[in-house]
Design a protein around this motif. Structure first.
Motif, PDB file in Angstrom:
ATOM      1  N   GLY A 161       0.232  27.144  10.504  1.00  0.00           N
ATOM      2  CA  GLY A 161      -0.241  27.099   9.124  1.00  0.00           C
ATOM      3  C   GLY A 161       0.782  26.640   8.101  1.00  0.00           C
ATOM      4  N   PHE A 162       1.878  26.021   8.508  1.00  0.00           N
ATOM      5  CA  PHE A 162       2.836  25.503   7.518  1.00  0.00           C
ATOM      6  C   PHE A 162       2.212  24.321   6.780  1.00  0.00           C
ATOM      7  CE2 PHE A 162       5.673  27.874  10.208  1.00  0.00           C
ATOM      8  CZ  PHE A 162       6.532  28.447   9.281  1.00  0.00           C
ATOM      9  N   LYS A 163       2.320  24.326   5.467  1.00  0.00           N
ATOM     10  CA  LYS A 163       1.672  23.257   4.692  1.00  0.00           C
ATOM     11  C   LYS A 163       2.536  22.000   4.623  1.00  0.00           C
ATOM     12  CE  LYS A 163      -2.049  25.402   4.136  1.00  0.00           C
ATOM     13  NZ  LYS A 163      -2.829  25.195   5.349  1.00  0.00           N
ATOM     14  N   GLU A 164       3.826  22.167   4.828  1.00  0.00           N
ATOM     15  CA  GLU A 164       4.710  20.990   4.841  1.00  0.00           C
ATOM     16  C   GLU A 164       5.618  21.053   6.061  1.00  0.00           C
ATOM     17  OE1 GLU A 164       6.883  20.540   1.150  1.00  0.00           O
ATOM     18  OE2 GLU A 164       5.058  20.879  -0.012  1.00  0.00           O
ATOM     19  N   ILE A 165       5.751  19.925   6.723  1.00  0.00           N
ATOM     20  CA  ILE A 165       6.634  19.826   7.892  1.00  0.00           C
ATOM     21  C   ILE A 165       7.493  18.583   7.696  1.00  0.00           C
ATOM     22  CG2 ILE A 165       6.696  19.476  10.398  1.00  0.00           C
ATOM     23  CD1 ILE A 165       3.988  20.932  10.577  1.00  0.00           C
ATOM     24  N   ASN A 211      14.199  26.452   2.432  1.00  0.00           N
ATOM     25  CA  ASN A 211      14.633  26.693   3.815  1.00  0.00           C
ATOM     26  C   ASN A 211      13.546  27.206   4.743  1.00  0.00           C
ATOM     27  OD1 ASN A 211      16.478  26.645   5.838  1.00  0.00           O
ATOM     28  ND2 ASN A 211      17.732  28.342   5.106  1.00  0.00           N
ATOM     29  N   SER A 212      12.352  27.495   4.206  1.00  0.00           N
ATOM     30  CA  SER A 212      11.367  28.097   5.110  1.00  0.00           C
ATOM     31  C   SER A 212      10.530  27.060   5.861  1.00  0.00           C
ATOM     32  CB  SER A 212      10.467  29.054   4.341  1.00  0.00           C
ATOM     33  OG  SER A 212       9.795  28.311   3.374  1.00  0.00           O
ATOM     34  N   ILE A 223      23.779  22.256   9.890  1.00  0.00           N
ATOM     35  CA  ILE A 223      22.420  22.218  10.456  1.00  0.00           C
ATOM     36  C   ILE A 223      22.101  23.557  11.127  1.00  0.00           C
ATOM     37  CG2 ILE A 223      20.952  21.096  12.212  1.00  0.00           C
ATOM     38  CD1 ILE A 223      22.309  18.444  11.421  1.00  0.00           C
ATOM     39  N   ALA A 224      23.096  24.120  11.808  1.00  0.00           N
ATOM     40  CA  ALA A 224      22.862  25.388  12.510  1.00  0.00           C
ATOM     41  C   ALA A 224      22.550  26.539  11.540  1.00  0.00           C
ATOM     42  CB  ALA A 224      24.080  25.745  13.365  1.00  0.00           C
ATOM     43  N   GLU A 225      22.989  26.375  10.285  1.00  0.00           N
ATOM     44  CA  GLU A 225      22.714  27.420   9.272  1.00  0.00           C
ATOM     45  C   GLU A 225      21.256  27.416   8.826  1.00  0.00           C
ATOM     46  OE1 GLU A 225      25.133  26.956   5.708  1.00  0.00           O
ATOM     47  OE2 GLU A 225      26.905  27.137   6.968  1.00  0.00           O
ATOM     48  N   LEU A 226      20.566  26.284   9.039  1.00  0.00           N
ATOM     49  CA  LEU A 226      19.206  26.156   8.516  1.00  0.00           C
ATOM     50  C   LEU A 226      18.211  26.903   9.396  1.00  0.00           C
ATOM     51  CD1 LEU A 226      19.304  22.333   7.731  1.00  0.00           C
ATOM     52  CD2 LEU A 226      19.511  24.223   6.086  1.00  0.00           C
ATOM     53  N   LYS A 227      17.234  27.492   8.738  1.00  0.00           N
ATOM     54  CA  LYS A 227      16.157  28.174   9.466  1.00  0.00           C
ATOM     55  C   LYS A 227      15.193  27.137  10.023  1.00  0.00           C
ATOM     56  CE  LYS A 227      14.051  31.562   6.781  1.00  0.00           C
ATOM     57  NZ  LYS A 227      13.417  32.274   5.994  1.00  0.00           N
ATOM     58  N   ARG A 228      14.517  27.392  11.111  1.00  0.00           N
ATOM     59  CA  ARG A 228      13.436  26.536  11.644  1.00  0.00           C
ATOM     60  C   ARG A 228      13.797  25.054  11.682  1.00  0.00           C
ATOM     61  NH1 ARG A 228      10.281  29.719   8.161  1.00  0.00           N
ATOM     62  NH2 ARG A 228       9.421  31.452   9.334  1.00  0.00           N
ATOM     63  N   THR A 229      15.041  24.767  12.053  1.00  0.00           N
ATOM     64  CA  THR A 229      15.448  23.356  12.114  1.00  0.00           C
ATOM     65  C   THR A 229      15.965  23.030  13.500  1.00  0.00           C
ATOM     66  OG1 THR A 229      16.014  23.406   9.777  1.00  0.00           O
ATOM     67  CG2 THR A 229      16.969  21.612  11.081  1.00  0.00           C
ATOM     68  N   ASP A 230      15.286  22.121  14.155  1.00  0.00           N
ATOM     69  CA  ASP A 230      15.749  21.646  15.463  1.00  0.00           C
ATOM     70  C   ASP A 230      16.344  20.259  15.284  1.00  0.00           C
ATOM     71  OD1 ASP A 230      14.635  23.930  16.384  1.00  0.00           O
ATOM     72  OD2 ASP A 230      13.122  22.979  17.655  1.00  0.00           O
ATOM     73  N   MET A 231      17.260  19.930  16.151  1.00  0.00           N
ATOM     74  CA  MET A 231      17.900  18.612  16.036  1.00  0.00           C
ATOM     75  C   MET A 231      18.150  18.042  17.421  1.00  0.00           C
ATOM     76  SD  MET A 231      21.691  17.516  14.766  1.00  0.00           S
ATOM     77  CE  MET A 231      22.651  18.894  15.292  1.00  0.00           C
TER      78      MET A 231
END
Ligand SMILES: C[S@@+](CC[C@H](N)C(=O)[O-])C[C@H]1O[C@@H](n2cnc3c(N)ncnc32)[C@H](O)[C@@H]1O
Length: 366
Positions: free
Chosen positions: A37-41, A139-140, A163-171
């Motif tokens: 249900g995230f409105k922005e990705i 950040n959400s 980048i590792a500090e960010l929530k819900r962020t894959d790289m």
């Protein structure tokens, strides 16, 4: 795949392998957040290239759009907006990319309103630090970053930690690991990666990408849950590779599944990285020789960590497993053997979505 311009000639087989892994991961990653249900990705392709190679084979930006197209009805139903941030430094390439992306979007009438694209022409480093603050402020939202650099210079310690500090962020990033191995002695190289020459084994040049990935892992503070895993790609005498990074076990679980589908012996290379007979289909009369070395080592290390009390719960078993580059099914075999041998009590296991498992303590039999 190193400092050559990949767009002046057809993509090589190895470049296509790289792009396919990237595309498969985006395809596995995107629906997780559409259905939550995230409105922005957000998807960032920081080294986007021209869009296509000389033979019209699609590059990373078009592959992202193809994946989005596959989820058209879900995206419309959930009213999600996918924000694409493409960047390419070369002027001709960026112009070409803009035209190709425009043409592609025109064919996607149904979903057009759900895709927002920004195309930049900036040095990666400058762009990254310019947008980083706004990322932290929002950040959400889920984010995926692809850093398809030439060579080795771009993913510095600072960038990885940011980048590792960010929530819900894959790289996923690409790196020319053979190059790192060759130049690790030079002072100018140390400014980018502080890997010393001794880290690389003389006898195993094809393990260079594993070594480079271990270096990146060592940069993450011990108390932080963060997963980093390699996929090595060999071209002639050189080894390159992808490094996958995520703060969530579901991310690495998905990435590792892609790797093990491509290579059922080690899951982390497009070639026989451990130089084993079994990987070439030559079976031995001795059963133990028919188990890949990586899985034998995994079994020894996991069993010993459990029995010594270094791993305390079923969740920890799977964290250890992912850090080793193995899958839940590999761990389950080891744990089931320990149960059968009467060394530990029965414990709840799972073969997928390990983040959903109910945590249980491992009980060692007296
Ligand atoms: C390996 S290619 C990327 C290929 C692309 N992912 C694709 O699928 O076609 C690397 C790209 O980065 C661009 N580039 C090189 N240095 C850059 C920098 N500092 N910032 C941004 N882009 C850069 C190059 O022009 C090249 O097109």
């Amino acid at each position: 795949m190193s400092s050559r311009d990949v767009h002046k000639e057809p993509f090589t087989e190895e470049t296509i392998t790289k792009l396919e892994i990237f595309e498969k991961y985006v395809e596995a990653w995107l629906p997780v957040f559409i259905y939550s249900g995230f409105k922005e990705i957000f998807i960032y392709d920081f080294f986007a290239g021209t869009g296509k190679d000389k033979n019209n084979i699609e590059g990373s930006p078009l592959r992202v759009i193809n994946v989005i197209e596959k989820y058209t009805s879900d995206i419309i139903k959930s009213n999600t907006v996918i924000k694409l941030i493409f960047n390419e430094l070369d002027l001709d390439k960026v112009d070409n990319l803009k035209a190709i992306v425009k043409e592609k979007l025109e064919k996607l009438d149904e979903i057009k309103e759900h895709i927002e694209i920004e195309i930049y022409r900036e040095e990666f480093n400058t762009l990254f630090f310019n947008i980083y603050k706004s990322i932290v402020n929002n950040n959400s939202f889920p984010r995926f970053m692809f850093i398809d650099q030439n060579g080795i210079k771009q993913v510095t310690e600072e960038i990885l930690l940011k980048i590792a500090e960010l929530k819900r962020t894959d790289m996923i990033f690409f790196i020319s690991s053979s190059y790192a191995r060759r130049f690790s002695e030079l002072e100018s190289f140390q400014k980018y990666l502080k890997i010393n020459k001794e880290s690389f084994s003389e006898s195993k040049p094809f393990h260079s990408h594993r070594v480079v990935t271990e270096y990146y892992k060592s940069l993450i503070p011990n108390n932080k849950e963060y997963y980093i895993t390699p996929f090595s790609i060999k071209k002639n005498a050189n080894v390159y590779g992808l490094v996958f990074c995520s703060s969530h076990s579901y991310g690495i679980e998905k990435f590792l599944r892609i790797g093990w589908q491509l290579n059922p012996n080690t899951g982390d290379a497009n070639f026989n990285i451990d130089e084993e007979a079994i990987a070439d289909g030559n079976l031995s009369l001795f059963e133990e020789d028919n188990i890949p070395q990586k899985l034998q080592l995994f079994e020894n290390k996991l069993a010993s960590a459990i029995l010594k009390g270094n791993i305390l719960t079923n969740k920890d078993i799977y964290s250890f497993t992912f850090n080793f580059g193995c899958l839940p099914k590999h761990a389950n075999l080891v744990v089931q053997k320990l149960i059968k041998e009467g060394k530990i009590k029965t414990i709840r296991l799972t073969s997928q979505k390990v983040h959903k498992i109910i945590e249980e303590k491992i009980q060692i039999e007296k």
